[in-house]
Design a protein around this motif. Structure first.
Motif, PDB file in Angstrom:
ATOM      1  N   ALA B 217       0.787  -1.252   0.082  1.00  0.00           N
ATOM      2  CA  ALA B 217       0.138   0.211   0.066  1.00  0.00           C
ATOM      3  C   ALA B 217       0.891   1.261  -0.082  1.00  0.00           C
ATOM      4  CB  ALA B 217      -0.835  -0.148   1.074  1.00  0.00           C
ATOM      5  N   THR B 218       2.247   1.237  -0.128  1.00  0.00           N
ATOM      6  CA  THR B 218       3.044   2.449  -0.223  1.00  0.00           C
ATOM      7  C   THR B 218       3.243   3.005  -1.600  1.00  0.00           C
ATOM      8  OG1 THR B 218       4.168   1.228   1.826  1.00  0.00           O
ATOM      9  CG2 THR B 218       5.464   3.138   0.488  1.00  0.00           C
ATOM     10  N   PRO B 219       3.290   3.963  -1.976  1.00  0.00           N
ATOM     11  CA  PRO B 219       3.400   4.338  -3.298  1.00  0.00           C
ATOM     12  C   PRO B 219       4.922   4.431  -3.683  1.00  0.00           C
ATOM     13  CG  PRO B 219       2.770   6.155  -1.935  1.00  0.00           C
ATOM     14  CD  PRO B 219       2.585   5.004  -1.035  1.00  0.00           C
ATOM     15  N   LEU B 220       5.439   3.236  -3.759  1.00  0.00           N
ATOM     16  CA  LEU B 220       7.061   3.002  -4.347  1.00  0.00           C
ATOM     17  C   LEU B 220       7.201   3.768  -5.876  1.00  0.00           C
ATOM     18  CD1 LEU B 220       7.797  -0.347  -2.706  1.00  0.00           C
ATOM     19  CD2 LEU B 220       8.215   1.851  -1.797  1.00  0.00           C
ATOM     20  N   LYS B 221       8.436   3.753  -6.123  1.00  0.00           N
ATOM     21  CA  LYS B 221       8.752   3.893  -7.416  1.00  0.00           C
ATOM     22  C   LYS B 221       8.225   2.721  -8.386  1.00  0.00           C
ATOM     23  CE  LYS B 221      12.039   7.510  -6.640  1.00  0.00           C
ATOM     24  NZ  LYS B 221      13.441   7.712  -6.626  1.00  0.00           N
ATOM     25  N   TYR B 222       8.076   3.078  -9.752  1.00  0.00           N
ATOM     26  CA  TYR B 222       7.729   1.973 -10.344  1.00  0.00           C
ATOM     27  C   TYR B 222       8.767   0.491 -10.290  1.00  0.00           C
ATOM     28  CZ  TYR B 222       6.274  -0.926 -14.503  1.00  0.00           C
ATOM     29  OH  TYR B 222       5.715  -2.080 -15.206  1.00  0.00           O
ATOM     30  N   ASP B 223      10.139   1.008 -10.309  1.00  0.00           N
ATOM     31  CA  ASP B 223      11.050  -0.125 -10.311  1.00  0.00           C
ATOM     32  C   ASP B 223      11.421  -0.689  -8.930  1.00  0.00           C
ATOM     33  OD1 ASP B 223      12.554   2.052  -9.914  1.00  0.00           O
ATOM     34  OD2 ASP B 223      13.942   1.558 -11.458  1.00  0.00           O
ATOM     35  N   GLN B 224      10.675  -0.266  -7.929  1.00  0.00           N
ATOM     36  CA  GLN B 224      11.300  -0.618  -6.505  1.00  0.00           C
ATOM     37  C   GLN B 224      10.407  -1.871  -6.117  1.00  0.00           C
ATOM     38  OE1 GLN B 224      10.703   3.261  -4.368  1.00  0.00           O
ATOM     39  NE2 GLN B 224      12.914   3.305  -4.297  1.00  0.00           N
ATOM     40  N   SER B 225      11.105  -2.788  -5.516  1.00  0.00           N
ATOM     41  CA  SER B 225      10.038  -3.987  -5.200  1.00  0.00           C
ATOM     42  C   SER B 225       9.668  -3.846  -3.842  1.00  0.00           C
ATOM     43  CB  SER B 225      11.221  -5.358  -4.992  1.00  0.00           C
ATOM     44  OG  SER B 225      10.913  -6.492  -4.300  1.00  0.00           O
ATOM     45  N   GLU B 226       8.364  -4.314  -3.627  1.00  0.00           N
ATOM     46  CA  GLU B 226       7.610  -4.001  -2.347  1.00  0.00           C
ATOM     47  C   GLU B 226       8.250  -5.344  -1.566  1.00  0.00           C
ATOM     48  OE1 GLU B 226       6.193  -4.120  -5.357  1.00  0.00           O
ATOM     49  OE2 GLU B 226       5.040  -2.165  -5.511  1.00  0.00           O
ATOM     50  N   TYR B 227       8.740  -6.291  -2.122  1.00  0.00           N
ATOM     51  CA  TYR B 227       9.267  -7.386  -1.154  1.00  0.00           C
ATOM     52  C   TYR B 227      10.298  -7.003  -0.477  1.00  0.00           C
ATOM     53  CZ  TYR B 227       6.081 -10.883  -3.124  1.00  0.00           C
ATOM     54  OH  TYR B 227       4.821 -11.460  -3.524  1.00  0.00           O
ATOM     55  N   GLU B 228      11.424  -6.215  -1.259  1.00  0.00           N
ATOM     56  CA  GLU B 228      12.638  -5.629  -0.726  1.00  0.00           C
ATOM     57  C   GLU B 228      12.477  -4.428   0.330  1.00  0.00           C
ATOM     58  OE1 GLU B 228      15.604  -6.993  -4.530  1.00  0.00           O
ATOM     59  OE2 GLU B 228      14.611  -4.860  -4.589  1.00  0.00           O
ATOM     60  N   MET B 229      11.354  -3.802  -0.289  1.00  0.00           N
ATOM     61  CA  MET B 229      11.093  -2.939   1.002  1.00  0.00           C
ATOM     62  C   MET B 229      10.237  -3.544   2.220  1.00  0.00           C
ATOM     63  SD  MET B 229      10.885   0.280   1.705  1.00  0.00           S
ATOM     64  CE  MET B 229      11.246   1.286   0.174  1.00  0.00           C
ATOM     65  N   ALA B 230       9.351  -4.455   2.197  1.00  0.00           N
ATOM     66  CA  ALA B 230       9.154  -5.151   3.327  1.00  0.00           C
ATOM     67  C   ALA B 230      10.168  -5.766   3.961  1.00  0.00           C
ATOM     68  CB  ALA B 230       8.327  -6.516   2.890  1.00  0.00           C
ATOM     69  N   GLY B 231      11.330  -6.137   3.444  1.00  0.00           N
ATOM     70  CA  GLY B 231      12.783  -6.993   4.182  1.00  0.00           C
ATOM     71  C   GLY B 231      13.118  -5.547   4.887  1.00  0.00           C
ATOM     72  N   ALA B 232      13.134  -4.379   4.458  1.00  0.00           N
ATOM     73  CA  ALA B 232      13.757  -3.118   5.042  1.00  0.00           C
ATOM     74  C   ALA B 232      13.133  -2.687   6.097  1.00  0.00           C
ATOM     75  CB  ALA B 232      13.964  -2.085   3.802  1.00  0.00           C
ATOM     76  N   ILE B 233      11.687  -2.748   6.097  1.00  0.00           N
ATOM     77  CA  ILE B 233      10.994  -2.361   6.973  1.00  0.00           C
ATOM     78  C   ILE B 233      10.826  -3.309   8.292  1.00  0.00           C
ATOM     79  CG2 ILE B 233       8.417  -1.938   7.906  1.00  0.00           C
ATOM     80  CD1 ILE B 233       8.063  -1.004   4.991  1.00  0.00           C
ATOM     81  N   GLN B 234      10.960  -4.697   7.964  1.00  0.00           N
ATOM     82  CA  GLN B 234      10.951  -5.438   9.176  1.00  0.00           C
ATOM     83  C   GLN B 234      12.462  -6.109   9.473  1.00  0.00           C
ATOM     84  OE1 GLN B 234       8.976  -9.003   7.647  1.00  0.00           O
ATOM     85  NE2 GLN B 234      10.940 -10.070   6.792  1.00  0.00           N
TER      86      GLN B 234
END
Lengths: 75, 478
Positions: B217-234
């Motif tokens: 639900a985060t407005p990431l840039k088009y080529d940013q992976s939500e999975y790699e962001m989830a890892g960063a957050i957790q």
């Protein structure tokens, strides 16, 4: 339950029944894709009492805007 | 601190007193929506709800979880922080972890959802305890699932694989309607597939642990992976497992997974649906997903989200994670000036930016930049800019700045006919609106207007006292 409460279509089918028999059934209209449960109030289930602001005119369905539009095929 | 799966997070909520189990028998309509709406009316610290006694099912045969991250304590627990963490601290911690992006993923071969698998006689109405959320809704919806798809022109690019949350209307035993808003990434994937005359493979994961839901639900840039962001957050690699019918990656901890494809060139009547704007969307023709395969855990928990007049769980789910990307993208342009961003109002249709200024007119430029960020293209209808010493999360302070710093003749800037998401009920035509920047910062040279030379300051030691009082209050409560 054979007439769609929202658009009045007679093209409806039962799509589910409660696992505990006889509690409720779920129905769907194949014209306007409205779905309802038999235990919902009459302003949801009864064609004569359905929420007036949310009634659907079958003639409007083909005119509904496409979101998103269908793009042209790449040649 | 990573949560293994959805049940692990529910256990934490229960331990922290943030999960309320409803044991009495309830009806699917209207009890579950009504209870969740009532919970949202009670304030911003409310618990999640778990229903296990649903009329039409044997007790515990169907379980429904609601409002799982629908409060600031639950949002803090999602990040592994103490449940009483103040919102502004959650914002800065989220921003700090966002900076750790990308965190590589951890791939797994099997997942708990492989326990039960179906490829024939799929009937979503029987598999899930579906129900109507709001009275004018055109049917039963799934509105908190992760929908996964790939870029069709660059399918090997992991970052361009998208995990997003889109409303899904259950339109048949194995058919769903989907709303791909043009500003959202999946609309790009769908266009690529339809231009080729092909279906777009998708996977839908329900009942995920809350970090991937937040990243999705985060407005990431088009080529940013939500999975790699989830890892960063957790703070740990995110676990994923491959789908069977397409090259798509699935959250390991999901309760239920649907594999299917969006049918090329097909649009079908969908809606209306009560949306996060506090209004129903009208009925429109939208794409259709054919479901070909279903997996689920034994006795899965169905996670659902009540959406309606703000504030609901939606607003907590997209509050901090909308504000942080805007903050980071503004900082790319103005690294020494931008202090904080609050874009929590109706997904950022209103955004408040706190910034230092280098010279007169600077704050308006910061506001203009917000309009051209990826999220700003679809939101940021009203951008309020305040000084660096105004806390954008403190609305009385923001109102003070507008009351005293803003001169309507100079500081209200309207830019005509910009893009906005079509669901904005004020847009006309849908998707087009004027936008406004309200500059509520102190005029700075070469601007000379107003009488701002003698601002009040606070007595010395206020910051230390604030922390001390919070500690005292916490001790008193525990």
């Amino acid at each position: 339950m054979n007439i769609c409460p929202r658009c009045g279509s007679q093209h409806t089918e039962q799509v589910a029944a409660s696992p505990v028999a006889g509690v409720w059934t779920v129905h769907m209209c194949s014209t306007c894709i409205f779905t309802w449960r038999s235990t919902e109030p009459e302003h949801i289930t009864n064609p004569d009492k359905y929420l007036p602001a949310f009634k659907v005119d079958q003639a409007d369905i083909p005119k509904a805007a496409h979101v998103p539009p269908i793009p042209a095929r790449r040649v | 601190m990573a949560y293994q799966d959805f049940r692990d997070f529910l256990n934490t909520l229960e331990k922290e007193g943030q999960l309320l189990k409803v044991e009495e028998q309830v009806n699917l309509e209207p009890d579950i929506s009504a209870a969740t709406r009532a919970l949202n009316n009670l304030g911003d610290k409310s618990p999640a709800l778990l229903f296990n006694n649903i009329n039409g099912y044997e007790k515990d045969q169907a379980r429904i979880a609601m409002n799982v991250i629908g409060s600031w304590p639950n949002h803090a627990l999602m990040m592994g922080m103490p449940k009483n963490t103040p919102l502004k601290e959650q914002f800065f911690e989220f921003a700090h972890r966002y900076d750790q992006f990308p965190m590589p993923v951890q791939r797994e071969e099997t997942a708990p959802f492989h326990e039960v698998e179906l490829t024939e006689n799929i009937n979503l109405f029987e598999l899930l305890p579906l129900f109507r959320l709001n009275q004018g809704d055109g049917g039963f919806y799934i509105d908190k699932a992760c929908v996964i798809s790939r870029d069709q022109d660059d399918p090997e690019h992991f970052g361009k694989q998208n995990v997003g949350i889109y409303r899904l209307q259950v339109k048949g035993k194995d058919r769903l309607g989907i709303q791909p808003v043009p500003q959202h990434d999946i609309a790009v994937h769908l266009r690529q597939a339809e231009e080729r005359g092909q279906n777009l493979p998708v996977v839908i994961a329900l009942g995920c642990e809350p970090v991937i839901t937040t990243a999705a639900a985060t407005p990431l840039k088009y080529d940013q992976s939500e999975y790699e962001m989830a890892g960063a957050i957790q703070g740990q690699p995110y676990r994923i497992v491959k789908a069977k019918d397409a090259d798509l990656d699935i959250p390991w901890g999901a309760e239920v997974v649907l594999e299917g494809e969006i049918l090329c060139g097909e649009r079908e009547f969908e809606g209306p649906f009560g949306e996060f704007t506090g209004h129903y969307s009208g009925g429109r023709s939208m794409p259709v997903i054919q479901i070909n395969r279903v997996y689920h855990r034994q006795n899965p928990i169905f996670e659902h989200l009540y959406i309606g007049m703000p504030w609901t769980e939606t607003d907590y789910m997209i509050g901090v994670n909308t504000s942080v990307p805007l903050y980071q993208q503004l900082k790319e342009a103005f690294p020494n000036e931008v202090v904080a961003v609050n874009a929590m109002y109706t997904h950022g249709l209103v955004a408040i930016i706190s910034t230092k200024r280098r010279y007169g007119g600077f704050a308006k430029a910061v506001g203009m930049r917000a309009l051209t960020t990826p999220h700003g293209l679809g939101y940021c209808k009203v951008v309020i800019v305040v000084d660096e010493d105004v806390d954008p999360f403190n609305l009385p302070q923001v109102m003070w700045a507008i009351s005293t710093k803003l001169h309507p003749k100079h500081d209200a800037v309207i830019i005509p006919d910009l893009s906005v998401l079509p669901l904005d009920p004020g847009s006309d035509p849908a998707g087009i609106t004027h936008k406004m920047i309200l500059d509520a910062t102190t005029p700075l040279a070469p601007e000379q207007r107003g009488h701002y030379s003698q601002p009040l300051d606070s007595p010395p030691g206020v910051d230390q006292w604030e922390k001390k009082i919070i500690n005292l209050l916490n001790r008193q409560q525990s």
